[in-house]
Design an enzyme around this catalytic site. Structure first.
Site, PDB file in Angstrom:
ATOM      1  N   GLY A  33       0.884  -1.288  -0.047  1.00 52.64           N
ATOM      2  CA  GLY A  33       0.119   0.074   0.039  1.00 52.64           C
ATOM      3  C   GLY A  33       0.692   1.521   0.028  1.00 52.64           C
ATOM      4  O   GLY A  33       0.163   2.298   0.474  1.00 52.64           O
ATOM      5  N   SER A  34       1.944   1.064  -0.608  1.00 53.53           N
ATOM      6  CA  SER A  34       2.889   2.389  -0.535  1.00 53.53           C
ATOM      7  C   SER A  34       2.254   3.425  -1.668  1.00 53.53           C
ATOM      8  O   SER A  34       2.387   4.614  -1.436  1.00 53.53           O
ATOM      9  CB  SER A  34       4.255   1.888  -0.669  1.00 53.53           C
ATOM     10  OG  SER A  34       4.465   1.750  -2.173  1.00 53.53           O
ATOM     11  N   ASN A  35       1.612   2.851  -2.437  1.00 56.29           N
ATOM     12  CA  ASN A  35       0.836   3.971  -3.420  1.00 56.29           C
ATOM     13  C   ASN A  35      -0.320   4.472  -2.781  1.00 56.29           C
ATOM     14  O   ASN A  35      -0.659   5.664  -2.983  1.00 56.29           O
ATOM     15  CB  ASN A  35       0.630   3.465  -4.866  1.00 56.29           C
ATOM     16  CG  ASN A  35       1.661   3.073  -5.736  1.00 56.29           C
ATOM     17  OD1 ASN A  35       2.276   4.283  -6.063  1.00 56.29           O
ATOM     18  ND2 ASN A  35       2.328   1.942  -5.969  1.00 56.29           N
ATOM     19  N   ARG A 112      -5.849  -8.379  -8.890  1.00 58.94           N
ATOM     20  CA  ARG A 112      -6.930  -9.061  -9.527  1.00 58.94           C
ATOM     21  C   ARG A 112      -7.203  -8.493 -10.765  1.00 58.94           C
ATOM     22  O   ARG A 112      -7.379  -7.371 -10.986  1.00 58.94           O
ATOM     23  CB  ARG A 112      -8.054  -9.269  -8.525  1.00 58.94           C
ATOM     24  CG  ARG A 112      -7.921  -9.536  -7.235  1.00 58.94           C
ATOM     25  CD  ARG A 112      -7.479 -10.806  -6.640  1.00 58.94           C
ATOM     26  NE  ARG A 112      -8.282 -11.727  -7.257  1.00 58.94           N
ATOM     27  CZ  ARG A 112      -8.147 -13.276  -7.449  1.00 58.94           C
ATOM     28  NH1 ARG A 112      -6.907 -13.565  -7.039  1.00 58.94           N
ATOM     29  NH2 ARG A 112      -8.753 -14.014  -7.940  1.00 58.94           N
ATOM     30  N   ASN A 128      -5.212   2.807 -12.767  1.00 57.50           N
ATOM     31  CA  ASN A 128      -4.354   1.784 -12.514  1.00 57.50           C
ATOM     32  C   ASN A 128      -3.040   2.132 -12.523  1.00 57.50           C
ATOM     33  O   ASN A 128      -2.447   3.129 -13.391  1.00 57.50           O
ATOM     34  CB  ASN A 128      -4.546   0.495 -13.391  1.00 57.50           C
ATOM     35  CG  ASN A 128      -3.632  -0.466 -12.902  1.00 57.50           C
ATOM     36  OD1 ASN A 128      -3.286  -0.852 -11.803  1.00 57.50           O
ATOM     37  ND2 ASN A 128      -2.974  -1.412 -13.722  1.00 57.50           N
ATOM     38  N   HIS A 130       0.916   0.834 -13.073  1.00 57.51           N
ATOM     39  CA  HIS A 130       1.931  -0.525 -13.525  1.00 57.51           C
ATOM     40  C   HIS A 130       2.974   0.080 -13.609  1.00 57.51           C
ATOM     41  O   HIS A 130       3.583   0.699 -14.024  1.00 57.51           O
ATOM     42  CB  HIS A 130       1.057  -0.738 -14.780  1.00 57.51           C
ATOM     43  CG  HIS A 130       1.772  -2.122 -15.343  1.00 57.51           C
ATOM     44  ND1 HIS A 130       1.444  -3.433 -14.868  1.00 57.51           N
ATOM     45  CD2 HIS A 130       2.819  -2.434 -16.308  1.00 57.51           C
ATOM     46  CE1 HIS A 130       2.266  -4.308 -15.441  1.00 57.51           C
ATOM     47  NE2 HIS A 130       3.075  -3.683 -16.139  1.00 57.51           N
TER      48      HIS A 130
END
Ligand code: GRF
Length: 212
Positions: A33-35, A112, A128, A130
């Site tokens: 969860g660093s983002n 997911r 998102n 990536h």
């Protein structure tokens, strides 16, 4: 030479985008969860005019829940193992987000594959992050793929999500050089420094694009 923050390119170049309305965010995460924390911090520091209404995580061990606690953000475990299929999980996610009037969904390390159940409920509003310069190195192990390909530059991408994995319109990218002795871990660390810079910028760009 310190390569930790000196060598990178971000495009579009970071600039402050003033949002007149507070964005209501729903965040989905599966891991550290660093983002997620980068978003929460930039909201706290007044850089992003937004509020995280709910964090949904799918893995009971995900330490992202501790970060939510630290920022006093409500969080909810929806364990994918408790659902018969992907669509059923996504329907539950949509229900939770809609109940809190969420407008933008951020996949911040959501491991997911999402379905049309989510994308139809939030058209052009699922974002998102990536760890590669898309369209190169889609899918899992993007960092290992880049090392394997022996490219000299990789990076990270924030993009709108469509039904194809790691595709959809690109909002912002950061380039990160690959150093001779890089391991997946050292490279991921340097990519994450840039991820934390571009994730909030991507959210602001997406919302500004929709208003123009
Ligand atoms: C990030 O590297 C992101 O690009 C990928 O998953 C990782 C999540 O990291 N999709 P964190 O949980 O935000 O630290």
């Amino acid at each position: 030479m310190d390569h930790s923050s000196s060598s990178f390119i971000i495009s579009p170049y970071p600039q402050s985008i003033k949002l007149d309305k507070t964005l209501k965010l729903g965040v989905m995460a599966s891991g550290s969860g660093s983002n997620f924390e980068a978003i929460a911090r930039s909201i706290d520091e007044g850089e992003l005019n937004a509020k995280i209404e709910l964090l949904i995580y799918n893995n009971p061990e995900a330490t992202v829940k501790n970060r939510a606690q630290k920022y006093q953000i409500p969080s909810l475990l929806l364990n994918h193992r408790d659902f018969p299929n992907r669509k059923a999980l996504d329907r539950a996610i949509v229900e939770e987000f809609k109940a809190r009037d969420v407008e933008w969904v951020i996949m911040a390390g959501w491991m997911r594959i999402v379905t049309e159940e989510l994308l139809k409920a939030f058209p052009q509003r699922v974002i998102n992050i990536h760890p590669s310069l898309l369209p190169s190195f889609k899918g899992i192990n993007a960092i290992e793929q880049a090392l394997e390909a022996q490219v000299k530059i990789t990076g990270c991408t924030v993009h709108l999500v469509d039904l194809e994995v790691d595709s959809g319109p690109i909002l912002v990218q950061a380039a990160v050089p690959i150093l001779p002795n890089d391991t997946p871990e050292t490279l991921h660390q340097r990519i994450q420094i840039q991820e934390h810079r571009i994730i909030t910028q991507g959210i602001a760009i997406a919302s500004a694009l929709q208003r123009s």
